[in-house]
Design a protein around this motif. Structure first.
Motif, mmCIF file in Angstrom:
data_model
loop_
_atom_site.group_PDB
_atom_site.id
_atom_site.type_symbol
_atom_site.label_atom_id
_atom_site.label_comp_id
_atom_site.label_asym_id
_atom_site.label_seq_id
_atom_site.Cartn_x
_atom_site.Cartn_y
_atom_site.Cartn_z
ATOM 1 N N LEU A 123 0.830 -1.204 0.000
ATOM 2 C CA LEU A 123 0.000 0.000 0.000
ATOM 3 C C LEU A 123 0.865 1.255 0.000
ATOM 4 N N ALA A 124 1.958 1.222 0.759
ATOM 5 C CA ALA A 124 2.867 2.376 0.774
ATOM 6 C C ALA A 124 3.469 2.603 -0.607
ATOM 7 N N ALA A 125 3.800 1.507 -1.315
ATOM 8 C CA ALA A 125 4.355 1.648 -2.663
ATOM 9 C C ALA A 125 3.318 2.203 -3.633
ATOM 10 N N LEU A 126 2.044 1.823 -3.460
ATOM 11 C CA LEU A 126 0.996 2.346 -4.327
ATOM 12 C C LEU A 126 0.840 3.858 -4.170
ATOM 13 N N ARG A 127 1.100 4.370 -2.980
ATOM 14 C CA ARG A 127 1.074 5.831 -2.791
ATOM 15 C C ARG A 127 2.093 6.525 -3.693
ATOM 16 N N GLU A 128 3.204 5.813 -3.986
ATOM 17 C CA GLU A 128 4.320 6.428 -4.702
ATOM 18 C C GLU A 128 4.298 6.178 -6.204
ATOM 19 N N VAL A 129 3.393 5.311 -6.679
ATOM 20 C CA VAL A 129 3.441 4.848 -8.071
ATOM 21 C C VAL A 129 3.459 5.992 -9.072
ATOM 22 N N GLY A 130 2.600 6.976 -8.891
ATOM 23 C CA GLY A 130 2.481 8.027 -9.901
ATOM 24 C C GLY A 130 3.317 9.263 -9.637
ATOM 25 N N ARG A 131 4.053 9.290 -8.539
ATOM 26 C CA ARG A 131 4.757 10.527 -8.164
ATOM 27 C C ARG A 131 5.959 10.832 -9.048
ATOM 28 N N GLU A 132 6.585 9.791 -9.631
ATOM 29 C CA GLU A 132 7.736 10.038 -10.505
ATOM 30 C C GLU A 132 7.316 10.229 -11.953
ATOM 31 N N GLY A 133 6.027 10.065 -12.236
ATOM 32 C CA GLY A 133 5.521 10.259 -13.590
ATOM 33 C C GLY A 133 5.380 8.957 -14.340
ATOM 34 N N LEU A 134 4.373 8.899 -15.219
ATOM 35 C CA LEU A 134 4.090 7.699 -16.002
ATOM 36 C C LEU A 134 3.920 8.060 -17.469
ATOM 37 N N GLY A 135 4.163 7.076 -18.329
ATOM 38 C CA GLY A 135 3.877 7.242 -19.747
ATOM 39 C C GLY A 135 4.893 8.097 -20.482
ATOM 40 N N HIS A 136 4.553 8.408 -21.739
ATOM 41 C CA HIS A 136 5.478 9.124 -22.616
ATOM 42 C C HIS A 136 5.780 10.537 -22.099
ATOM 43 N N THR A 137 4.823 11.151 -21.446
ATOM 44 C CA THR A 137 5.014 12.526 -20.986
ATOM 45 C C THR A 137 5.514 12.601 -19.551
ATOM 46 N N ARG A 138 5.676 11.441 -18.921
ATOM 47 C CA ARG A 138 6.088 11.375 -17.516
ATOM 48 C C ARG A 138 5.172 12.211 -16.639
ATOM 49 N N GLY A 139 3.888 12.164 -16.944
ATOM 50 C CA GLY A 139 2.911 12.916 -16.162
ATOM 51 C C GLY A 139 2.736 12.324 -14.774
ATOM 52 N N ARG A 140 2.611 13.173 -13.790
ATOM 53 C CA ARG A 140 2.493 12.729 -12.401
ATOM 54 C C ARG A 140 1.029 12.469 -12.045
ATOM 55 N N LEU A 141 0.839 11.491 -11.158
ATOM 56 C CA LEU A 141 -0.484 11.167 -10.630
ATOM 57 C C LEU A 141 -0.384 11.020 -9.120
ATOM 58 N N GLU A 142 -1.521 11.137 -8.462
ATOM 59 C CA GLU A 142 -1.553 10.907 -7.019
ATOM 60 C C GLU A 142 -2.588 9.831 -6.706
ATOM 61 N N LEU A 143 -2.323 9.096 -5.628
ATOM 62 C CA LEU A 143 -3.235 8.032 -5.231
ATOM 63 C C LEU A 143 -4.545 8.618 -4.724
ATOM 64 N N GLU A 144 -5.642 8.077 -5.217
ATOM 65 C CA GLU A 144 -6.951 8.500 -4.748
ATOM 66 C C GLU A 144 -7.556 7.486 -3.783
ATOM 67 N N GLU A 145 -7.456 6.177 -4.139
ATOM 68 C CA GLU A 145 -8.109 5.173 -3.300
ATOM 69 C C GLU A 145 -7.617 3.774 -3.665
ATOM 70 N N VAL A 146 -7.559 2.908 -2.647
ATOM 71 C CA VAL A 146 -7.320 1.479 -2.851
ATOM 72 C C VAL A 146 -8.434 0.731 -2.140
ATOM 73 N N ARG A 147 -9.161 -0.097 -2.905
ATOM 74 C CA ARG A 147 -10.245 -0.902 -2.333
ATOM 75 C C ARG A 147 -9.950 -2.377 -2.521
ATOM 76 N N SER A 148 -10.347 -3.183 -1.564
ATOM 77 C CA SER A 148 -10.318 -4.632 -1.696
ATOM 78 C C SER A 148 -11.706 -5.064 -2.146
ATOM 79 N N VAL A 149 -11.773 -5.850 -3.228
ATOM 80 C CA VAL A 149 -13.072 -6.163 -3.831
ATOM 81 C C VAL A 149 -13.261 -7.675 -3.964
ATOM 82 N N GLN A 150 -14.518 -8.088 -3.935
ATOM 83 C CA GLN A 150 -14.910 -9.451 -4.275
ATOM 84 C C GLN A 150 -15.568 -9.348 -5.652
ATOM 85 N N PRO A 151 -14.851 -9.728 -6.716
ATOM 86 C CA PRO A 151 -15.335 -9.418 -8.068
ATOM 87 C C PRO A 151 -16.628 -10.112 -8.456
#
Length: 317
Positions: A123-151
Motif C-alpha cells: 500500500l505504501a508503494a501504491l502511494r508512490e506509483v504516480g509521483r515520478e511520472g508515467l507514460g510518454h510525458t512522464r505525467g504525475r499522478l496521485e493516489l486516490e483510493e485502494v479498495r479490496s473487492v470481491q469481483p
C-alpha cells in the motif's frame, strides 16, 4: 479436481492525474515498473547490491519476495525455472490514453498467498506509483483510493484513501473453493489483454481448450506451490489435460496485437505480443471450473504479472 490452496486479495486502485499523462494501449508494464521501483525504494536495505541474489534478506524483504522470488529446493523443477511473481496487475488492452489533469486512472492488482502479509509495504508503494511520472510525458499522478473487492459479489472494503493516515490491513480474501461455478455447456472467453501461450516451441495461434488448460494448470499450480498451501504438490497433473480433449472449440475470433516494452538495461526492448478477442468452447466444464475462475483473476501466459493474459468468462448459448 486439482487440489488447490491459494488465497488471494483483489484490489482496485485509483490514481488521479496531476498533469497530462499519455499511456500506451497496454500500460501494464508501465504501472508494474513504477510500482517495483517504489517498492524497492521503500524496502531495500542493501541498495549497493546490483541484484537481490545473495542478499541475506531476500527471503523476508518485501521487494525480494515479490520481484526476485527464490525457488525452494523442494521445487527445483523445469516449469518453475523462472518463478512467477505473487503481485499481478490487471490492466485491459485498449486504445492509447491521454489523461488530462484531474482525470482518473483505475486498474486492478491481485496479491497472491503469502504476499498478502506484505500489504503495508504494498500500500505504501501504491502511494508512490504516480509521483515520478508515467507514460510518454512522464505525467504525475496521485493516489486516490485502494479498495479490496470481491469481483463476483460486489462486496468491497476501503483499504486506503488519498493522503489519509488511516489504513485498513484486512482485505477480502478469496479462495478457490469459494469462486462461482462455470455455468452451462457453452463457454465464451473474452481475452481482454494480450495472451501469449507457447505450444510446440512457438506462440499458439489456435487456442484449443487443452492448450488453455495446460497453461492454466501450470500457472496456478506454480503459484499455489510457491505462495499457497502447496496442496497440489505431488498431485496428478495428467488427468485434467486428458479430460480437456473432450471440449470442442466452437469459434475463435482473435487478432494479434503487439507493443514494444523497454527492458531493464539501457537500449533493451522487448516486443510484447499476444492474442485478444473471443474464443467459444462447448463441453463439460465442471472439472475445470476452479482453474478457469482462478485464471480469470490471475491471468496466464507470458507477461501475466504485467496484466497480460486476462480474460472474462461468459456462458454461451
Amino acid at each position: 479436481m486439482l487440489p488447490l490452496d491459494l488465497p488471494f486479495a483483489a484490489l482496485c486502485v485509483s490514481l488521479r492525474a496531476l498533469e497530462p499523462v499519455h499511456l500506451p494501449p497496454f500500460p501494464g508494464s508501465k504501472l508494474e515498473g513504477a510500482f517495483g521501483r517504489a517498492l524497492y525504494r521503500l524496502a531495500c536495505t542493501q541498495p549497493q547490491r546490483e541484484t537481490c541474489q545473495g542478499c541475506p534478506l531476500q527471503t523476508i524483504c518485501p521487494y525480494g519476495l515479490s520481484y526476485a522470488p527464490r525457488l525452494p529446493e523442494s521445487l527445483q523443477v523445469a516449469s518453475l525455472g523462472t518463478p512467477p511473481r505473487p503481485i499481478i496487475f490487471r490492466v485491459a488492452y485498449g486504445e492509447e490514453r491521454h489523461l488530462g489533469a484531474g482525470e482518473a486512472l483505475t486498474f486492478g492488482l491481485v496479491v497472491v498467498g503469502q504476499a498478502v502479509t506484505q500489504l503495508p509495504y504494498l500500500l505504501a508503494a501504491l502511494r508512490e506509483v504516480g509521483r515520478e511520472g508515467l507514460g510518454h510525458t512522464r505525467g504525475r499522478l496521485e493516489l486516490e483510493e485502494v479498495r479490496s473487492v470481491q469481483p463476483y459479489t460486489g462486496e468491497e472494503v476501503t483499504l486506503l484513501r488519498g493522503a489519509d493516515l488511516d489504513v485498513n490491513l484486512s482485505p477480502l480474501l478469496l479462495r478457490a473453493g469459494e469462486l462461482p461455478p462455470v455455468p452451462g455447456e457453452g463457454l465464451r472467453l473474452h481475452l481482454r489483454s494480450p495472451l501469449h501461450l507457447r505450444a510446440g516451441g512457438q506462440m499458439a495461434r489456435d487456442l484449443h481448450f487443452p492448450v488453455l488448460l495446460r497453461a492454466l494448470q501450470r500457472r496456478v499450480g506454480n503459484l499455489e506451490q510457491l505462495y499457497g498451501g502447496a496442496a497440489s504438490l505431488g498431485a496428478d497433473f495428467t488427468r485434467l489435460p486428458l479430460l480437456a480433449r473432450g471440449v470442442e472449440t466452437v469459434r475463435q475470433d482473435v487478432r494479434l496485437v503487439s507493443q514494444l516494452r523497454k527492458g531493464s538495461r539501457p537500449g533493451q526492448k522487448t516486443n510484447m505480443e499476444g492474442l485478444v478477442g473471443t474464443v467459444e468452447y462447448r463441453g463439460d466444464f465442471r472439472p475445470f471450473a476452479p482453474l478457469l475462475r482462478l485464471g480469470e483473476q490471475l491471468g496466464m501466459g507470458k507477461w501475466a504479472h504485467f496484466g497480460a493474459g486476462l480474460y472474462d468468462l461468459e456462458a454461451a448459448g
